[in-house]
Design a protein around this motif. Structure first.
Motif, PDB file in Angstrom:
ATOM      1  N   PHE A   1      26.939 -26.111 -14.085  1.00 17.29           N
ATOM      2  CA  PHE A   1      27.547 -27.447 -14.052  1.00 17.29           C
ATOM      3  C   PHE A   1      27.573 -28.047 -15.451  1.00 17.29           C
ATOM      4  N   LYS A   2      26.487 -27.880 -16.203  1.00 10.50           N
ATOM      5  CA  LYS A   2      26.417 -28.364 -17.581  1.00 10.50           C
ATOM      6  C   LYS A   2      27.501 -27.726 -18.435  1.00 10.50           C
TER       7      LYS A   2
ATOM      8  N   LEU B   1      30.768 -29.339 -17.592  1.00  7.54           N
ATOM      9  CA  LEU B   1      30.738 -30.717 -18.059  1.00  7.54           C
ATOM     10  C   LEU B   1      31.067 -30.791 -19.548  1.00  7.54           C
ATOM     11  N   TRP B   2      30.652 -29.761 -20.287  1.00  6.20           N
ATOM     12  CA  TRP B   2      30.837 -29.737 -21.745  1.00  6.20           C
ATOM     13  C   TRP B   2      31.940 -28.753 -22.143  1.00  6.20           C
TER      14      TRP B   2
ATOM     15  N   TRP C   1      22.292 -29.630 -23.368  1.00  5.15           N
ATOM     16  CA  TRP C   1      23.545 -30.383 -23.255  1.00  5.15           C
ATOM     17  C   TRP C   1      23.563 -31.548 -24.234  1.00  5.15           C
TER      18      TRP C   1
ATOM     19  N   GLU D   1      26.399 -32.196 -26.995  1.00  3.86           N
ATOM     20  CA  GLU D   1      27.208 -33.403 -26.822  1.00  3.86           C
ATOM     21  C   GLU D   1      27.055 -34.333 -28.019  1.00  3.86           C
TER      22      GLU D   1
END
Length: 209
Positions: free
Chosen positions: A16-17, A20-21, A86, A90
């Protein structure tokens, strides 16, 4: 078993991470420099599904039930490592997207404006971040990535080395990548990279490497 639950849950959060990125991935060494050749394509289609899942495959044949406190600790530490990984990625993405104007850990970031010459002879600039996670070491984000892999593997305990193959492989891969990236950046930025290394002297782990 709770060992399998921890292993699978941490991997799902990690995946999922990644999505997301996802847009930030296009600026990584994999895409920007290694490119989508055999190395990347075979790795994503064959190596990743086989090796990344090896701890869970081991637990299918060797299930074990961990004490609740141990299971909760492993899960919590694994989730924290994924978050730090993450957060570091980010942080750099937002910093560059804002041209150095975004706050880092609530403060104005420190950075070096590095000039470099492209293959076409054009002179361009990049911002080398000295604050936040990137002030700890030049590739600090590799530390939580390796530890996250360790925490989704350690529920298999230590009866066999097979589940730890991925952690060992990942450590070798990322250490080699840190050296390759350092050499590439030294050639690209020259004196600016030497200046950057004086501010951030360690490649991956402070006081060690």
């Amino acid at each position: 078993s709770n060992s399998m639950l921890i292993c699978v849950l941490l991997k799902q959060v990690y995946i999922f991470k990644f999505f997301l990125w996802e847009t930030g991935y296009f600026c990584t060494m994999d895409i920007a420099h290694d490119r989508a050749g055999f190395y990347i394509c075979w790795g994503c289609l064959v190596w990743v599904p086989s090796v990344y899942t090896s701890p869970a495959l081991h637990l299918v044949q060797h299930p074990n039930q961990l004490p609740n406190a141990v299971a909760a600790t492993i899960l919590g530490l694994g989730l924290f490592c994924i978050y730090v990984n993450w957060s570091a990625d980010e942080q750099k993405k937002v910093f560059r997207a804002s041209n150095g104007k975004a706050l880092v850990w609530g403060e104005k970031p420190k950075f070096i404006t590095a000039k470099y010459t492209t293959a076409d002879g054009d002179v361009k600039t990049s911002l080398l971040l000295l604050s936040g996670w990137w002030g700890i070491s030049r590739h600090f984000h590799y530390v939580p990535e390796i530890l996250a892999a360790f925490f989704w593997t350690v529920p298999a305990l230590f009866d066999h080395i097979m589940p730890y193959f991925y952690v060992i492989f990942l450590t070798i891969l990322l250490v080699d990548r840190a050296f390759r990236d350092d050499a590439r950046c030294a050639a690209k930025y020259g004196k600016y990279w030497n200046q950057y290394k004086r501010h951030v002297p360690y490649k991956i782990l402070p006081l060690v490497l």
